[in-house]
Design a protein around this motif. Structure first.
Motif, PDB file in Angstrom:
ATOM      1  N   THR A 207      37.833  39.966  72.998  1.00  0.00           N
ATOM      2  CA  THR A 207      38.823  39.913  74.069  1.00  0.00           C
ATOM      3  C   THR A 207      38.669  41.128  74.975  1.00  0.00           C
ATOM      4  O   THR A 207      37.904  42.053  74.700  1.00  0.00           O
ATOM      5  CB  THR A 207      40.241  39.876  73.477  1.00  0.00           C
ATOM      6  OG1 THR A 207      40.440  41.038  72.669  1.00  0.00           O
ATOM      7  CG2 THR A 207      40.413  38.632  72.601  1.00  0.00           C
ATOM      8  N   ASP A 209      40.742  43.558  75.575  1.00  0.00           N
ATOM      9  CA  ASP A 209      41.291  44.826  75.099  1.00  0.00           C
ATOM     10  C   ASP A 209      40.458  45.454  73.983  1.00  0.00           C
ATOM     11  O   ASP A 209      40.896  46.399  73.334  1.00  0.00           O
ATOM     12  CB  ASP A 209      42.728  44.627  74.606  1.00  0.00           C
ATOM     13  CG  ASP A 209      42.830  43.577  73.509  1.00  0.00           C
ATOM     14  OD1 ASP A 209      41.794  42.946  73.205  1.00  0.00           O
ATOM     15  OD2 ASP A 209      43.938  43.384  72.977  1.00  0.00           O
ATOM     16  N   SER A 212      38.805  41.515  68.628  1.00  0.00           N
ATOM     17  CA  SER A 212      38.064  40.272  68.453  1.00  0.00           C
ATOM     18  C   SER A 212      38.769  39.398  67.431  1.00  0.00           C
ATOM     19  O   SER A 212      39.615  39.868  66.669  1.00  0.00           O
ATOM     20  CB  SER A 212      36.626  40.552  67.994  1.00  0.00           C
ATOM     21  OG  SER A 212      36.626  41.154  66.711  1.00  0.00           O
ATOM     22  N   ARG A 235      40.728  28.762  66.040  1.00  0.00           N
ATOM     23  CA  ARG A 235      40.897  30.127  65.536  1.00  0.00           C
ATOM     24  C   ARG A 235      41.118  30.124  64.028  1.00  0.00           C
ATOM     25  O   ARG A 235      41.777  29.229  63.476  1.00  0.00           O
ATOM     26  CB  ARG A 235      42.074  30.802  66.228  1.00  0.00           C
ATOM     27  CG  ARG A 235      41.868  31.084  67.696  1.00  0.00           C
ATOM     28  CD  ARG A 235      43.101  31.724  68.298  1.00  0.00           C
ATOM     29  NE  ARG A 235      43.437  32.965  67.634  1.00  0.00           N
ATOM     30  CZ  ARG A 235      43.494  34.147  68.232  1.00  0.00           C
ATOM     31  NH1 ARG A 235      43.216  34.237  69.521  1.00  0.00           N
ATOM     32  NH2 ARG A 235      43.832  35.223  67.569  1.00  0.00           N
TER      33      ARG A 235
END
Length: 449
Positions: A207, A209, A212, A235
């Protein structure tokens, strides 16, 4: 000759004169002053604004955004405006977090002049917190020049920075540990695409930020060719969330039946079936005893000349045939009760597996347990996943054995024919055949809550 301080990026002359190149933002070089520095009135309010906003809990990113909106010149731009050379040589006019860090912990803003040491280590000097091993506190000359912020504000800012850094460090460690657990945790062997039936491949998605997460996609998907099915990325945390309630319900049911079949005081249903099977054994043994008695009477009548040899041989053959059937019935009944006691016990594989797990198992920390419990998961893009738990065959066999249909009428040697398969049929009828509806002695298995 100038001496180079290894702990700093700038050089300090032997006389202790602070070079103009390293005068911090908010101050200007003043050759006429004893301290050689003076407050830069054009940007001093921005320095006070930075400290105020930081102590109010505003993030460094938001403070940078606010300064950019106000049109405040950043340190590099202000040096160029004052005719000084920017040491980094960056042609930018926007604020960033590193430039704020250089302001928040610089002793110059409380009127102190740093003689030796690193500016970054001054955060321990003003916060009062013990410095980590290997860090030496800087040496400063207090009240060297006019201050822009109070010492109390500097102390509060230093304490807040240390607290924020500790929180960020703990979060990074948690994210790193979670990423490590997810990286080593693979359940691809039990996942299947619900549309095409192919295996699922593991992917680590990063991601913005810096974190992961693990996701699975159909093995038919590739970068060169789109998947032939509509399967998307699933996910790992969503998959584990869907598994948790099903496993909890199975655990609750396993514990319920564990109480029914374990201990000295077993359930009514268990005792009822066990007594029924024991009666089957007793009746089969009685049939053998009756055959022996019948053979003795037959032999006594033959010895008493009451039967001819042909009648004796015919009766002996009939009794021997009935005796073989009764013996097979005894063996079948013994096998059946042994199977019942082995299946309906606390050592049953289904009960052992699900009763041993915790109420809220952490599958991410124990992938082997997940693989033992889950046999297969079919993933669909438009409906919940179909989860197949392991040991369901043992569960079905357990329930089928515990709640077998019980008949009050039992076969004896007088009800059997000469067919040697009668005993196997009687055993199968106890397990699989339902009692006829017109049977007045029909019994219903008791199911406990």
């Amino acid at each position: 000759m100038k001496q180079k301080d290894r702990g700093r990026r700038h050089q300090i002359p032997p006389e202790g004169v602070y070079t103009a190149t390293w005068i911090p933002y908010g101050y200007r070089y003043d050759p006429n002053s004893t301290a050689l520095v003076m407050i830069d009135t054009e940007v001093a309010d921005y320095v006070r604004f930075i400290f105020h906003q930081y102590l109010e809990g505003i993030s460094l990113t938001q403070i940078c955004k606010q300064l950019n909106e106000q049109g405040a010149p950043n340190p590099a731009l202000r040096k160029r405006q004052l005719g000084q050379k920017d040491r980094l040589g960056k042609d930018t006019e926007r604020w960033n977090a590193p430039s704020l860090n250089q302001i928040l912990f610089n002793p110059m803003y409380v009127g102190d002049w740093i003689l030796s040491g690193r500016v970054w280590d001054a955060v321990y000097l003003y916060s009062g917190e013990p410095a980590p091993s290997g860090i030496q506190l800087p040496t400063v000359e207090e009240n060297h020049h006019e201050a822009l912020v109070s010492r109390d504000d500097m102390k509060r800012a230093s304490l807040k920075y240390l607290q924020d850094r500790s929180l960020r460090t703990s979060r990074k460690q948690a994210v790193r540990q979670n990423a490590t657990n997810q990286t080593h945790f693979s359940i691809g062997s039990v996942l299947r695409c619900g549309e095409c039936g192919r295996a699922m491949h593991k992917n680590e998605i990063f991601t913005g930020d810096g974190t992961s997460f693990i996701a699975y996609t159909c093995s038919s998907f590739s970068l060169q060719q789109a998947s032939k099915c509509a399967s998307r990325f699933y996910r790992l945390d969503e998959i584990l969330t869907s598994v948790q309630p099903l496993v909890s319900a199975e655990r609750k049911e396993a514990l319920k039946y564990l109480d029914m079949v374990s201990g000295e005081s077993k359930s009514v249903q268990y005792t009822r079936v066990e007594n029924f099977l024991q009666r089957q054994i007793d009746q089969a043994v009685d049939s053998v005893r009756k055959n022996l008695s019948a053979f003795r009477r037959l032999k006594a009548r033959y010895n008493g000349k009451k039967l001819s040899e042909a009648e004796y041989l015919e009766g002996q053959q009939k009794i021997e045939e009935e005796n073989r059937i009764s013996e097979r019935q005894v063996m079948a009944a013994l096998i059946q009760i042994r199977k019942f006691r082995a299946t309906c016990s606390e050592t049953n594989n289904w009960i052992t597996l699900y009763s041993s797990i915790s109420e809220q198992p952490d599958f991410s920390a124990d992938p082997e347990l997940f693989k033992q419990i889950i046999e297969r998961i079919d993933l669909y893009p438009d409906k919940p996943p179909v989860i197949t738990l392991a040991r369901m065959e043992e569960k079905e066999d357990f329930l089928k054995t515990l709640y077998m249909p019980i008949r009050t009428r039992h076969l004896t040697y007088e009800d059997t024919s000469s067919d040697p398969t009668v005993s196997e049929d009687s055993e199968e009828s106890c397990e699989n055949e339902e009692t006829p509806l017109d049977n007045p002695f029909q019994t219903t298995p008791i199911k406990e809550d």
